[in-house]
Scaffold this active site. Structure first.
Site, PDB file in Angstrom:
ATOM      1  CE  LYS A 100      -3.289   2.663   2.638  1.00 47.09           C
ATOM      2  NZ  LYS A 100      -3.933   2.906   3.930  1.00 47.09           N
ATOM      3  N   GLY A 161      -8.235   9.426   8.748  1.00 47.34           N
ATOM      4  CA  GLY A 161      -8.652   9.530  10.155  1.00 47.34           C
ATOM      5  C   GLY A 161      -9.674  10.603  10.445  1.00 47.34           C
ATOM      6  CB  ALA A 188      -8.078   7.749   3.691  1.00 48.62           C
ATOM      7  N   GLY A 189     -10.818   8.268   5.259  1.00 47.40           N
ATOM      8  CA  GLY A 189     -11.863   9.267   5.451  1.00 47.40           C
ATOM      9  C   GLY A 189     -13.236   8.716   5.768  1.00 47.40           C
ATOM     10  CB  SER A 211     -10.034   5.934  12.122  1.00 49.02           C
ATOM     11  OG  SER A 211      -8.676   6.146  11.861  1.00 49.02           O
TER      12      SER A 211
END
Lengths: 264, 67
Positions: A100, A161, A188-189, A211
């Protein structure tokens, strides 16, 4: 139950949820959350070992026993040189050619550096890696990554995050339309299960998150929620959503409506 | 003795140690790690023949949680 499999990086998978291994309240909680998510790819990282640690590595032992695919990241790298070295080290430690690729260009919002990312991807592909590049939702950067040979592209939903969901769904949609044959993962997000569903409804092949599960009040329950959300979004995309209309249209038949009288 | 930076900390080592000997001398884990010297990856196959030099910056990395 969703029986359709898909392929990524030479592997055939059932789950379209890729899960991170960081930020959980405890290693046991992480292990249970990963199991509950039914994810078949888990992201991991490399960091400096402390001197005198001796013994084994509890975290790595837990991950190995899960018997799922490991996707090492290059988190924290700011240059192509750092990312390539980290990828080489990860290949040896984790015994996989998957990486990644994260090359950060700004410390405040952890936005990927598109120039260093494309440069790294080109070198790593030549070195035999299967590159999973973390990028923004910029269509031109996605094009450049495809040009250098990436078969997988992972645009962000929003900042790492942040839990803000999909900032620019139209941009993500444009990337999907331009690259129907590449593996596209929103990375992400993601904050809520509905964010993951939205990404899948756009036709994305998968969602990578950490997260949103690890920082939930109950990560194990949230893992199950995301499993279902990803599957719901994918099935919804496959089923084809109805066209939106600018007017109301009753769903109950109007013929035979009671209490209607010609002379009233 | 030579001075090197290992994972960001200055260490004194005997001169002429290879990577395998350095790992043992500093009591790092003997498996499940990877090494870079001066930001260049060194394969496990090269541990015996790679001699640590004065001023080297050495990174010894191991698996951790990641997103």
């Amino acid at each position: 139950m969703n029986n359709d499999t898909w392929e990524i990086g030479g592997k055939t998978l059932n789950s379209r949820l890729l899960i991170g291994s960081a930020l959980y309240p405890s290693p046991a909680n992480m292990e249970e959350a990963i199991k509950e998510s039914e994810a078949e790819i888990v992201t991991v990282a490399l960091r400096r070992q402390s001197a005198g640690e001796g013994g084994g590595n509890n975290f790595w032992n837990i991950i190995k026993e899960l018997n799922i695919h490991v996707l090492p990241n290059t988190a924290g790298c700011h240059t192509s040189k750092e990312a390539i070295t980290t990828a080489m080290m990860a290949r040896e430690v984790f015994d996989t050619n998957w990486i990644k690729l994260e090359v950060i260009g700004d410390q405040y919002n952890l936005q990927p550096d598109p120039f260093e990312t494309v440069k790294s991807a080109e070198i790593l592909i030549k070195e035999g890696f299967e590159v999973f590049p973390y990028t923004t939702d910029d269509l031109v950067v996605a094009k450049r990554l495809a040009d250098v040979g990436c078969k997988i592209i992972m645009p962000w939903g929003s900042m790492i995050g942040s839990g803000k969901g999909l900032m620019n769904p139209d941009n993500l949609k444009a990337i999907r339309e331009q690259f129907p044959d590449l593996n596209l993962i929103v990375d992400a997000g993601i904050g809520r299960p509905s964010d993951a569903t939205e990404a899948m409804e756009l036709g994305y092949d998968g969602v990578l998150l950490n997260s949103a599960i690890a920082l939930a009040q109950d990560p194990i329950l949230m893992a199950k929620a995301f499993k279902n959300a990803v599957e719901a979004g994918h099935l919804g995309y496959k089923a084809g959503t109805m066209q939106q209309r600018e007017f109301a249209s009753p769903s109950t038949p109007t013929i035979g409506t009671p209490f209607w009288h010609q002379f009233s | 003795m030579i001075k090197v930076s290992v994972n960001g900390e200055i260490q004194e080592l005997e001169e002429g140690l290879n990577i395998r000997q350095m790992i043992k001398a500093l009591n790092y884990r003997t498996e499940g790690f990877a090494v870079a010297i001066n930001t260049t990856f060194v394969s496990i196959k090269s541990y015996e023949k790679t001699i640590i030099k004065d001023g080297d910056n050495i990174d010894i990395l191991a698996p951790v949680q990641g997103g």
